[in-house]
Design a protein around this motif. Structure first.
Motif, mmCIF file in Angstrom:
data_model
loop_
_atom_site.group_PDB
_atom_site.id
_atom_site.type_symbol
_atom_site.label_atom_id
_atom_site.label_comp_id
_atom_site.label_asym_id
_atom_site.label_seq_id
_atom_site.Cartn_x
_atom_site.Cartn_y
_atom_site.Cartn_z
ATOM 1 N N ARG A 516 4.903 53.898 73.110
ATOM 2 C CA ARG A 516 5.215 54.823 72.296
ATOM 3 C C ARG A 516 5.605 54.509 71.020
ATOM 4 N NH1 ARG A 516 10.117 56.945 71.412
ATOM 5 N NH2 ARG A 516 11.025 55.474 72.728
ATOM 6 N N MET A 521 3.959 57.258 68.554
ATOM 7 C CA MET A 521 3.758 58.480 69.181
ATOM 8 C C MET A 521 5.033 59.164 69.815
ATOM 9 S SD MET A 521 0.493 59.138 69.447
ATOM 10 C CE MET A 521 -0.884 57.838 69.146
ATOM 11 N N ARG A 523 5.481 60.902 72.498
ATOM 12 C CA ARG A 523 5.572 60.996 74.068
ATOM 13 C C ARG A 523 4.324 59.990 74.633
ATOM 14 N NH1 ARG A 523 3.623 65.450 77.642
ATOM 15 N NH2 ARG A 523 4.782 65.252 79.670
ATOM 16 N N PRO A 540 8.555 65.824 75.111
ATOM 17 C CA PRO A 540 7.709 66.579 74.769
ATOM 18 C C PRO A 540 8.334 67.626 73.600
ATOM 19 C CG PRO A 540 8.083 67.550 76.837
ATOM 20 C CD PRO A 540 8.867 66.093 76.669
ATOM 21 N N GLU A 543 4.952 69.182 68.644
ATOM 22 C CA GLU A 543 3.639 68.191 68.226
ATOM 23 C C GLU A 543 2.944 67.810 69.495
ATOM 24 O OE1 GLU A 543 6.657 65.485 68.338
ATOM 25 O OE2 GLU A 543 6.507 67.437 67.864
ATOM 26 N N THR A 544 3.452 67.752 70.662
ATOM 27 C CA THR A 544 2.899 66.907 71.687
ATOM 28 C C THR A 544 2.299 68.001 72.872
ATOM 29 O OG1 THR A 544 4.889 67.397 73.006
ATOM 30 C CG2 THR A 544 4.631 65.209 71.401
ATOM 31 N N ASP A 546 -1.080 69.514 74.642
ATOM 32 C CA ASP A 546 -2.459 69.016 75.098
ATOM 33 C C ASP A 546 -3.303 69.487 73.756
ATOM 34 O OD1 ASP A 546 -1.149 67.809 76.969
ATOM 35 O OD2 ASP A 546 -1.900 69.126 78.564
ATOM 36 N N THR A 549 -4.860 65.800 69.742
ATOM 37 C CA THR A 549 -3.854 64.684 69.387
ATOM 38 C C THR A 549 -3.673 63.618 70.866
ATOM 39 O OG1 THR A 549 -1.987 65.713 69.884
ATOM 40 C CG2 THR A 549 -2.578 65.808 67.733
ATOM 41 N N ASP A 550 -4.086 64.072 71.947
ATOM 42 C CA ASP A 550 -4.205 63.277 73.084
ATOM 43 C C ASP A 550 -5.311 62.186 73.218
ATOM 44 O OD1 ASP A 550 -3.100 65.949 75.447
ATOM 45 O OD2 ASP A 550 -2.251 64.890 73.615
ATOM 46 N N VAL A 562 -1.584 58.113 78.936
ATOM 47 C CA VAL A 562 -1.757 59.397 78.082
ATOM 48 C C VAL A 562 -0.772 59.349 76.658
ATOM 49 C CG1 VAL A 562 -2.054 61.881 77.816
ATOM 50 C CG2 VAL A 562 -2.516 60.634 80.003
ATOM 51 N N HIS A 564 0.586 61.058 73.118
ATOM 52 C CA HIS A 564 0.652 62.223 72.546
ATOM 53 C C HIS A 564 1.676 62.002 71.209
ATOM 54 C CE1 HIS A 564 0.113 64.692 76.247
ATOM 55 N NE2 HIS A 564 0.466 63.658 76.916
ATOM 56 N N GLY A 565 0.877 62.999 70.178
ATOM 57 C CA GLY A 565 1.885 62.765 68.905
ATOM 58 C C GLY A 565 0.917 62.643 67.794
#
Length: 830
Positions: A516, A521, A523, A540, A543-544, A546, A549-550, A562, A564-565
């Motif tokens: 992270r 990221m 998350r 979350p 911006e996180t 699904d 961006t995943d 996974v 996110h971000g």
């Protein structure tokens, strides 16, 4: 029905006023018309605590009968039937009496909350499960009664009831906490200034962490990215150069002036490696160790724009100040390529930036490096045209004194500069433009593209070919250097990751947290293939969600990582896959650790079984042979035995049977301890009762009982504690010389974990050297000082195992004048 609300009064030690604060809150709510009752309050004999109940209704306690005694506990059914709006329940970590519906009082509280009743309760910081080992380190005594941190964290409100150690000791001295006869001992043990200061710091830090967690959750839920200076966090930007140690120490000095300080160092690893060429891995490693020594940490973060990455990282950790070294660029370089320091200052916004001068910012040779890719694209093609034109204009005043070869050499320098900045194709174009300008301005006839002399045609053609070739070679060399730098940067990041995995208690958590932070990221989730989340870092935010961006990466056969971000550049995907592979390895390592623990347990059990089989063929055969021989003699036909002979045979049979019974009992107890099936039943019991049971079968002349009659009741399992003392006494009697009985003594003392009764078993035997004492409590050990056949060496091993099961401790010290003293400390019943 909505769930009730939980409010907890947290204190650092007994006597700070938690119960009184809870009762005052109850009376305040009752004055406003709220239906408040007292479910349970422990006044511990304090008159001012009883007075604080005032006119609040008290729900009678329920009585639990255990071994002929009545123990009072919280009457949950009565509270549910009464259904008040608020109930006051003291001592959340309390263990209920045996036979109660639930084992712990916090479980009773959860049931009341589920019924929609608000609960106000109290707890001391030493009873929090996560701090159990820390408290044991500070006080020397682990707490037997604990409450899960999750229960306290889930509270709707946690109020700290604080008091300085000096004020608390004054309350103790004035008799407001303990009775007069216990004050001096308490002040010299649990209520020492050092203990109270350490526990107070634990309470303050634990509560501060919970407040910070709530603040971060609020910021994430509301999409707040700005800096809130609720707690000072100093972010030190490191380049990997020698100035890093100075920056870290300056950051530590800045942080040292602020309460609740936090120091975080960050080094940006560019995905293309261009900014890592000047960093030294050895320097970074030494700076990581220095950061940890100063109470901080070093994070490696992947990013293409160093300044933007540092600022993003600082905002992600809610940093309030950034420490950065002064720019090492010269004036000319800054015109072409703005420094990272200036970019951080311009983009810092509400974050303060400290620019620290250092020896490296003066006198350093500046090497022209390629500009970052996002700026390079904007200057490459203009430079391919402008650089030859500028050089041609500069040479015009000396046109009459220069020959074509000299002019072409100057133009070749411009071609090389374009090769460094833009690569082979822009440099080739620059060479072509330079050739045209040389022909137009410096080849007769001047001002015309016509070339009068054939050798000039040859020179211009060779110039264009050489310029393009050299630019290609420079471009390839730069690319290889960039690839090598990128590989080194990735190696640094992977090495840091590997170090985290090896050093952290939870390697899987270390990988997820590093992923992270390292990739910037918001998350990162480690989940099973079916979608079940196993571990999560970050929270979350808007911006996180699904979407595009995943990034989902396989982490072993059953898990996936996974991220996110933000979209991850293609160049960083391979590095992210390394993190996923490390996550898979960390999962395997965790599973192997569990399997290793199970294997060790099985190995120990197998060792016990092997030793038991060996014992059956040696030590157990002796009493069996004695019994068999004696019985055979009694049953022999044709043999007339005198009364004395018959009595001797019967006595031998009884003695061998007792020996066999003791051996089998120890074996069974050891087996129960090894398999974990021992379940003690605690109840208040007198010391005399335990000692009387422990001395059964011991010759009266072998023991001198000096235990006083006014000792308090013990909180223990009487049967198991009898076995503990019985084994210790039997061992002491075995080694005591004739005419020197084993002496038993006991006294009430204030242990650092509460009141205990210390029982001393004192012998005048040969004693045990200090280096051999750990082996005294190992099974099947006799220290080589007794002959085979006198026992299995299980007595003290069983004694220590049973003592741990009932919350007692066993220590060993020398007896003054020779011998050994065994100290058994047992908690006092409430």
């Amino acid at each position: 029905m909505s769930r009730g609300k939980l409010r907890i009064y947290l204190g650092a030690a007994p006597g700070v006023g938690k119960t009184v604060a809870m009762l005052e809150e109850g009376r305040r709510r009752r004055s406003r018309g709220t239906d408040v009752v007292v479910g349970l309050v422990e006044d511990h004999g304090r008159a001012h605590t009883r007075d604080a109940v005032g006119d609040l209704q008290v729900i009678p306690r329920s009585g639990v009968s255990h071994r002929g005694m009545r123990l009072d506990e919280l009457d949950v059914p009565a509270v549910l039937e009464r259904r008040p709006e608020v109930v006051l329940v003291d001592e959340l970590a309390h263990t209920n009496a045996p036979g109660s519906t639930r084992e712990k009082r916090w479980q009773d509280v959860l049931e009341l909350l589920e019924a929609g009743i608000d609960v106000i309760t109290t707890v001391n910081v030493q009873h929090l499960e996560s701090l159990n080992d820390v408290v044991a380190t500070i006080t020397g005594v682990p707490q037997r009664e604990t409450v899960p941190d999750a229960v306290v964290r889930a509270a709707d409100a946690v109020d700290l009831v604080d008091m300085s150690p000096q004020a608390l000791r004054r309350r103790m001295a004035h008799g407001h906490i303990y009775p007069a006869e216990r004050i001096d001992a308490a002040l010299g043990n649990w209520f020492r200034v050092g203990n109270l200061t350490g526990l107070r710091e634990l309470a303050l830090l634990w509560l501060a962490d919970q407040v910070e967690e709530g603040l971060e959750r609020y910021r994430a839920e509301h999409g707040i990215t700005g800096t809130w200076a609720a707690r000072e966090r100093i972010v030190v930007a490191l380049t990997g150069g020698p100035e890093g140690a100075m920056l870290l120490r300056r950051g530590a000095r800045i942080a040292g002036r602020v309460a609740g300080r936090s120091l975080i160092a960050v080094h940006v690893v560019r995905s293309d490696g261009t900014e890592s060429a000047s960093s030294d891995p050895a320097q970074l490693e030494s700076q990581r160790l220095l950061a940890e020594k100063l109470g901080g940490s070093l994070q490696l973060v992947v990013g293409d724009d160093i300044a933007a990455t540092v600022l993003t990282f600082a905002r992600s950790v809610n940093g309030t100040q950034i420490v950065v070294g002064a720019s090492t660029h010269g004036r000319f370089t800054r015109l072409v390529r703005p420094s990272t320091m200036h970019a951080i200052v311009r983009g810092s916004g509400d974050i303060d930036v400290h620019v620290v001068t250092h020896p490296g910012d003066r006198g350093r040779r500046h090497v022209l490096r390629p500009a970052p890719s996002e700026r390079r694209a904007a200057i490459v093609w203009p430079a391919a045209v402008v650089v030859p034109a500028v050089l041609a204009a500069v040479l015009l005043p000396w046109r009459d004194g220069l020959n074509l070869s000299s002019v072409l050499l100057v133009f070749l320098l411009g071609v090389l500069a374009n090769g460094l900045i833009g690569g082979a194709v822009p440099a080739a174009v620059s060479a072509l433009i330079a050739g045209v300008l040389a022909n137009l301005l410096y080849t007769p006839p001047v001002g015309s593209l016509t070339i009068a002399q054939p050798q000039n045609i040859f020179a211009l053609v060779v110039f264009v070919i050489v310029g393009a070739t050299v630019a290609t070679i420079v471009d390839r060399s730069t690319g290889r250097a960039r690839a090598a730098a990128k590989g080194r940067a990735e190696a640094q990041l992977v090495a840091a990751l590997a170090g985290d995995v090896l050093e952290a208690d939870d390697g899987v958590r270390a990988v997820v947290d590093r992923a992270r932070v390292g990739f910037g990221m918001s998350r990162v989730v480690l989940r099973r293939r079916g979608g079940e989340v196993e571990l999560e870092s970050g929270r979350p935010g808007p911006e996180t969600a699904d979407g595009d961006t995943d990034l989902v990466l396989p982490a072993g056969p059953d898990h996936e990582l996974v991220l996110h971000g933000r979209p991850l550049p293609v160049a960083d995907r391979a590095l992210a896959e390394v993190f996923a592979a490390q996550a898979a390895l960390a999962l395997d390592r965790r599973d192997l650790a569990v399997q290793a623990g199970e294997t060790e347990r099985l190995r120990q059990a197998d060792a016990v079984r092997t030793a038991v089989l060996a014992a059956l063929s040696h030590d157990l055969r002796t009493p069996l042979a004695t019994i068999k021989a004696a019985v055979a003699g009694l049953r022999a036909d044709g043999v007339t035995l005198s009364a004395e002979d018959r009595s001797e045979l019967l006595w031998s049979t009884a003695e061998a049977a007792d020996q066999l019974d003791a051996l089998l009992t120890n074996l069974l107890d050891l087996s129960r301890l090894q398999t974990g099936v021992l379940a003690p039943v605690f109840r208040p019991v007198s010391v005399d009762e335990v000692v009387h049971g422990a001395l059964r079968g011991v010759p009266p002349a072998a023991v001198a009982d000096d235990i006083p009659d006014d000792l308090p009741l013990l909180d223990t399992d009487s049967g198991l504690l009898e076995r503990v003392l019985g084994n210790i006494v039997a061992n002491a009697v075995r080694y005591s010389p004739p005419g020197r009985p084993v002496r038993l003594d006991a006294a009430r003392i204030d242990g650092e974990g509460g009141d205990v009764v210390q029982i001393r078993v004192i012998d005048k035997g040969p004693g045990v050297p200090e280096k051999d004492r750990p082996a005294m409590f190992a099974p099947f050990q006799r220290l080589g000082d007794v002959p085979a056949g006198t026992g299995l060496g299980l007595g003290l091993a069983v004694a220590r195992g049973l003592a741990q099961a009932v919350g007692a401790t066993i220590e060993v010290e020398d007896t003054p004048g020779g011998g050994l003293t065994v100290l058994v400390e047992v908690p006092v019943a409430s």
